[in-house]
Enzyme design. Structure first.
Site, PDB file in Angstrom:
ATOM      1  N   GLY A 289       0.830  -1.213   0.000  1.00 33.27           N
ATOM      2  CA  GLY A 289       0.000   0.000   0.000  1.00 33.27           C
ATOM      3  C   GLY A 289       0.861   1.258   0.000  1.00 33.27           C
TER       4      GLY A 289
ATOM      5  N   ASP B 151       7.621 -16.349  -6.362  1.00 31.81           N
ATOM      6  CA  ASP B 151       6.958 -17.497  -6.988  1.00 31.81           C
ATOM      7  C   ASP B 151       7.015 -17.452  -8.515  1.00 31.81           C
ATOM      8  OD1 ASP B 151       5.296 -15.378  -7.224  1.00 31.81           O
ATOM      9  OD2 ASP B 151       3.654 -16.223  -6.047  1.00 31.81           O
TER      10      ASP B 151
HETATM   11  N1  LIG Z   1      -1.842  -0.650  -9.649  1.00 32.24           N
HETATM   12  C1  LIG Z   1      -0.963  -0.067  -8.828  1.00 32.24           C
HETATM   13  N2  LIG Z   1      -0.627   1.233  -9.027  1.00 32.24           N
HETATM   14  C2  LIG Z   1       0.278   1.839  -8.202  1.00 32.24           C
HETATM   15  N3  LIG Z   1       0.878   1.227  -7.171  1.00 32.24           N
HETATM   16  C3  LIG Z   1       0.586  -0.064  -6.930  1.00 32.24           C
HETATM   17  C4  LIG Z   1      -0.343  -0.776  -7.740  1.00 32.24           C
HETATM   18  N4  LIG Z   1      -0.441  -2.045  -7.256  1.00 32.24           N
HETATM   19  C5  LIG Z   1       0.393  -2.095  -6.182  1.00 32.24           C
HETATM   20  N5  LIG Z   1       1.011  -0.920  -5.986  1.00 32.24           N
HETATM   21  C6  LIG Z   1       1.970  -0.596  -4.924  1.00 32.24           C
HETATM   22  O1  LIG Z   1       3.127  -1.431  -5.072  1.00 32.24           O
HETATM   23  C7  LIG Z   1       3.631  -1.802  -3.790  1.00 32.24           C
HETATM   24  C8  LIG Z   1       3.824  -3.282  -3.702  1.00 32.24           C
HETATM   25  O2  LIG Z   1       2.679  -3.995  -4.155  1.00 32.24           O
HETATM   26  P1  LIG Z   1       2.340  -5.457  -3.626  1.00 32.24           P
HETATM   27  O3  LIG Z   1       1.223  -5.967  -4.433  1.00 32.24           O
HETATM   28  O4  LIG Z   1       2.154  -5.416  -2.145  1.00 32.24           O
HETATM   29  O5  LIG Z   1       3.671  -6.284  -3.832  1.00 32.24           O
HETATM   30  P2  LIG Z   1       4.408  -6.802  -5.146  1.00 32.24           P
HETATM   31  O6  LIG Z   1       5.069  -5.643  -5.765  1.00 32.24           O
HETATM   32  O7  LIG Z   1       5.359  -7.790  -4.613  1.00 32.24           O
HETATM   33  O8  LIG Z   1       3.341  -7.391  -6.033  1.00 32.24           O
HETATM   34  C9  LIG Z   1       2.649  -1.282  -2.769  1.00 32.24           C
HETATM   35  O9  LIG Z   1       3.226  -0.148  -2.145  1.00 32.24           O
HETATM   36  C10 LIG Z   1       1.416  -0.924  -3.560  1.00 32.24           C
HETATM   37  O10 LIG Z   1       0.719   0.194  -3.035  1.00 32.24           O
HETATM   38  O1  LIG Z   2       2.231 -11.815   4.609  1.00 33.93           O
HETATM   39  P1  LIG Z   2       2.644 -10.974   3.461  1.00 33.93           P
HETATM   40  O2  LIG Z   2       3.871 -10.186   3.726  1.00 33.93           O
HETATM   41  O3  LIG Z   2       1.530 -10.134   2.933  1.00 33.93           O
HETATM   42  O4  LIG Z   2       3.103 -11.934   2.326  1.00 33.93           O
HETATM   43  C1  LIG Z   2       2.357 -13.018   1.876  1.00 33.93           C
HETATM   44  C2  LIG Z   2       2.388 -13.054   0.384  1.00 33.93           C
HETATM   45  O5  LIG Z   2       3.660 -12.721  -0.118  1.00 33.93           O
HETATM   46  C3  LIG Z   2       3.979 -13.549  -1.231  1.00 33.93           C
HETATM   47  O6  LIG Z   2       5.056 -14.359  -0.848  1.00 33.93           O
HETATM   48  C4  LIG Z   2       4.466 -12.750  -2.388  1.00 33.93           C
HETATM   49  O7  LIG Z   2       3.571 -11.715  -2.649  1.00 33.93           O
HETATM   50  P2  LIG Z   2       4.050 -10.446  -3.471  1.00 33.93           P
HETATM   51  O8  LIG Z   2       4.548 -10.950  -4.779  1.00 33.93           O
HETATM   52  O9  LIG Z   2       2.838  -9.581  -3.606  1.00 33.93           O
HETATM   53  O10 LIG Z   2       5.140  -9.782  -2.691  1.00 33.93           O
HETATM   54  C5  LIG Z   2       2.721 -14.343  -1.500  1.00 33.93           C
HETATM   55  O11 LIG Z   2       3.038 -15.600  -2.040  1.00 33.93           O
HETATM   56  C6  LIG Z   2       2.078 -14.389  -0.151  1.00 33.93           C
HETATM   57  O12 LIG Z   2       0.685 -14.585  -0.211  1.00 33.93           O
END
Ligand SMILES: Nc1ncnc2c1ncn2[C@@H]1O[C@H](COP(=O)(O)OP(=O)(O)O)[C@@H](O)[C@H]1O
Ligand SMILES: O=P(O)(O)OC[C@H]1O[C@](O)(COP(=O)(O)O)[C@@H](O)[C@@H]1O
Ligand SMILES: [Mg+2]
Length: 523
Positions: A203, A258
Site C-alpha cells: 500500500g 513465486d
Molecule cells: N496498480 C498499482 N498502481 C500503483 N501502485 C501499486 C499498484 N499495485 C500495487 N502498488 C503498490 O506497489 C507496492 C507493492 O505492491 P504489492 O502488491 O504489495 O507487492 P508486489 O510488488 O510484490 O506485487 C505497494 O506499495 C502498492 O501500493
Molecule cells: O504476509 P505478506 O507479507 O503479505 O506476504 C504473503 C504473500 O507474499 C507472497 O510471498 C508474495 O507476494 P508479493 O509478490 O505480492 O510480494 C505471497 O506468495 C504471499 O501470499
C-alpha cells in the site's frame, strides 16, 4: 538485423512520446556531445514499437531524449576502468536486440525483440551529477539485499557515483519515512542477510507525493525493486516524471518469489533459493510420514496464482506423491479424486507427501467455508489457508468408520523460504540484474525493467511486466514430467484438457511457453 539507427526507412513513425517536451527542472547544463536519436516509434499506450524487415519487431523502452530535447551525452567512464579494459567488446552495440522467440520456423516472422541490456559507449549522466535512490516494495524475496548491494557498488565502482539514497519502508518511505545514505562500505555484507535492509511495505503508493519527493531531493535515478504491484507503481511514477519533464531515469528490478511475474523473463531472482529451501520442508515431511503407519506429510508453499515453486520443488525432491497448484483444479471425493488417490498411495507405500501451493483449491475452500473477500493494503486478495483446510478434510475423511487410520503432519514453511539470503546462483543473477539496471539508467533509458530473455539480459517496457502473470502451463511438457514423476491423477477430464490446450494456444500466440525457467529449453 540492419542497424536500427541507419535504416529509418523500415520504420513506421507515429511518435507521441516525443510530444511531451516540458523543460527539465533538474536537468543538467552543458555537455560534451549532443545526442542523435532518430525517433521511429509506433506508440501503443506509451510503448515504442519499431517494425523491421521479415516481421522483425522491437518493443523498445522509453528514453530521456524522447521527451527532453538536446540532452548532452558523455563518454562512458567504464572505458577507463582497468577491470573492464580486458573485455573484447565491452560496449553493447546501440542496435543490439534480444529475440523473445528462439524456436522459429523457416518461414515464420522474426517476431518480438527487446533492447539488449549492457553498458553503452555514451552516457546521459556525468558521475557527479547522479543522485540515485533505491526502494524495495511488496513481500520479501531472497536476493533483495544483493540487488541493493550491487546497485550501490556498481554505481560507485563502475560510474564513480557517490550520492545514493536508500528509501526506507517501501513507496510510502518517499514521503513518510527517513532515508539512509548508501555506500559500498555500508552495504558490503548485506547480501549475506535475508530480507531488505531498507524495509518494505504494501500500500501507500501516492504518485504525486512520491514524485514531489524525488523532485525536491534532486534525485535523478530511481531504482525500484518489487513485484507486479511495485512495477505498476513504478510505471505510474515514470509517467508522472515524464509528464513533469524531469531528467529522472526510472528503472525497475522485477521481484517475485513465486516466479509469477511477466511471461517474458526467464525467471525471477530468489526463485531458485526458495525452491532449494523448500526441499528442507519436503524432506522433513517425508521423514515424518515415513516414520509412522499411514503417515501423510503435507507441505504448503508460496504461490498465489502460479505454482512454479511447488512444481519445481516437487520435481527436484522426488519424494512428493502429489503436487497441487492453482493452475490445475482438483477435487476431493469420488472416482479420480484426491481422497481415492491418497488411499491408494497409502496402501501401496504406507506413507505419502503432498505439496500444495497457497493458491491451489481456493474455489473448493470457498465452497465449503464462508468466503471472506479480504484484501491486503496493496489490494491483493487474502487467500484462505489451503494447507490447514486440506489437512482437516483428509483427517475428517479417514476418520470415518471403516476407513484406515492416518497420521498427518502439516508443515507450513511459507516465510522460511523467503526470509533467507539468496543462494550462490541467485546472488550472481542479482548482480547481473543490478548492473543491467545501472547501465540502462546511465545510458538514459527510463520506464524499463530488466531481466534475462532466453539467457540474455534485456530492457523490457513496464507494460510487459505488468500486463500478464506468468503461470504454469498444464499442457506443457514440464507439468507432464511432474505428473509422470509423482504418478498422481491429473484431475482433468478429456474435455478439460482440450479446453486448457485451446486457452494456452490463445495465451501462447507468439510468446514463449511460460514453463521455461532459467533459460532452459523446454522441448
Ligand atoms: N496498480 C498499482 N498502481 C500503483 N501502485 C501499486 C499498484 N499495485 C500495487 N502498488 C503498490 O506497489 C507496492 C507493492 O505492491 P504489492 O502488491 O504489495 O507487492 P508486489 O510488488 O510484490 O506485487 C505497494 O506499495 C502498492 O501500493
Ligand atoms: O504476509 P505478506 O507479507 O503479505 O506476504 C504473503 C504473500 O507474499 C507472497 O510471498 C508474495 O507476494 P508479493 O509478490 O505480492 O510480494 C505471497 O506468495 C504471499 O501470499
Ligand atoms: Mg504481487
Amino acid at each position: 538485423m540492419g542497424s536500427i539507427s541507419n535504416t529509418p526507412s523500415i520504420f513506421d513513425l507515429r511518435s507521441s512520446l516525443s510530444s511531451v517536451a516540458a523543460p527539465p527542472k533538474n536537468g543538467n547544463a552543458g555537455g560534451v556531445q549532443r545526442s542523435e536519436r532518430p525517433m521511429a516509434i509506433d506508440v501503443k499506450s506509451n510503448s515504442k514499437i519499431v517494425h523491421g524487415e521479415a516481421g522483425y519487431v522491437l518493443e523498445d523502452v522509453p528514453h530521456l531524449a524522447d521527451y527532453i530535447p538536446d540532452l548532452p551525452t558523455y563518454p562512458n567512464p567504464l572505458q577507463d576502468n582497468p577491470a573492464y579494459s580486458v573485455v573484447k567488446q565491452y560496449f553493447v552495440n546501440t542496435d543490439d536486440t534480444v529475440a523473445q522467440k528462439i524456436v522459429v520456423h523457416k518461414s515464420s516472422p522474426r517476431g518480438t525483440h527487446f533492447r539488449r541490456a549492457g553498458p553503452r559507449q555514451k552516457v546521459y549522466f556525468e558521475s557527479d551529477e547522479v543522485h540515485a535512490c533505491i526502494v524495495t516494495c511488496g513481500g520479501l524475496c531472497p536476493g533483495l539485499n544483493t540487488v541493493i548491494r550491487e546497485i550501490v557498488c556498481g554505481l560507485a565502482h563502475m560510474y564513480g557515483v557517490t550520492k545514493i539514497l536508500g528509501i526506507e519502508g517501501g513507496y510510502r518511505g518517499f514521503y513518510a519515512r527517513n532515508t539512509v545514505t548508501l555506500t559500498p562500505k555500508s552495504v558490503n555484507d548485506i547480501h549475506k542477510r535475508g530480507g531488505t535492509i531498507l524495509g518494505t511495505s504494501r500500500g501507500g503508493h501516492d504518485t504525486s507525493k512520491i514524485v514531489d519527493s524525488i523532485q525536491d531531493r534532486g534525485i535523478n535515478q530511481v531504482y525500484i525493486l518489487g513485484g507486479d504491484g511495485t512495477q505498476k507503481g513504478a510505471s505510474v511514477i515514470f509517467e508522472e516524471i515524464q509528464r513533469r519533464g524531469l531528467k529522472v531515469a526510472v528503472a525497475g528490478v522485477p521481484k517475485a518469489i513465486d516466479n509469477d511475474i511477466c511471461l517474458v523473463i526467464d525467471k525471477s531472482f530468489g526463485f531458485d533459493t526458495a525452491v532449494e529451501e523448500a526441499q528442507r520442508a519436503i524432506n522433513a515431511a517425508h521423514v515424518e510420514a515415513g516414520s509412522v503407519e499411514n503417515g501423510i506429510g503435507m507441505v504448503k508453499l508460496m504461490g498465489r496464482y502460479s505454482g512454479f515453486i511447488a512444481m519445481y520443488a516437487t520435481l527436484a525432491s522426488r519424494d512428493v506423491d502429489c503436487c497441487l497448484i492453482p493452475e490445475s483444479p482438483f477435487y476431493l471425493e469420488g472416482k479420480g479424486g484426491l481422497f481415492e488417490f491418497v488411499e491408494k498411495r497409502l496402501k501401496e507405500n504406507g506413507h505419502m507427501v503432498i505439496v500444495v501451493a497457497e493458491g491451489a483449491g481456493q474455489e473448493l475452500i470457498a465452497e465449503s467455508m464462508r468466503s471472506m473477500d479480504h484484501e491486503d493494503a496493496s489490494g491483493n486478495k487474502l487467500l484462505l489457508d489451503v494447507g490447514l483446510w486440506l489437512s482437516q478434510r483428509i483427517k475428517d475423511h479417514f476418520a470415518c468408520k471403516g476407513k484406515m487410520p492416518i497420521n498427518l503432519k502439516y508443515i507450513d514453511p511459507t516465510y522460511m523460504i523467503r526470509a533467507i539470503p539468496a543462494n550462490a546462483s541467485d546472488n550472481v543473477y542479482c548482480t547481473l540484474l543490478a548492473h543491467s539496471a545501472i547501465h540502462g539508467a546511465m545510458a538514459g533509458y527510463t520506464g524499463f525493467t530488466v531481466g534475462p530473455v532466453n539467457g540474455r539480459h534485456a530492457y523490457i517496457p513496464f507494460y510487459r511486466i505488468t500486463e500478464t502473470q506468468n503461470k504454469v502451463v498444464i499442457t506443457d511438457r514440464m507439468w507432464a514430467r511432474l505428473l509422470s514423476s509423482t504418478n498422481q491423477p491429473s484431475f482433468l477430464s478429456l474435455e478439460d484438457i482440450e479446453e486448457a490446450k485451446k486457452e494456452d494456444e490463445l495465451i501462447d500466440n507468439g510468446k514463449p511457453h511460460s514453463s521455461s525457467i532459467g533459460g532452459e529449453a523446454i522441448w
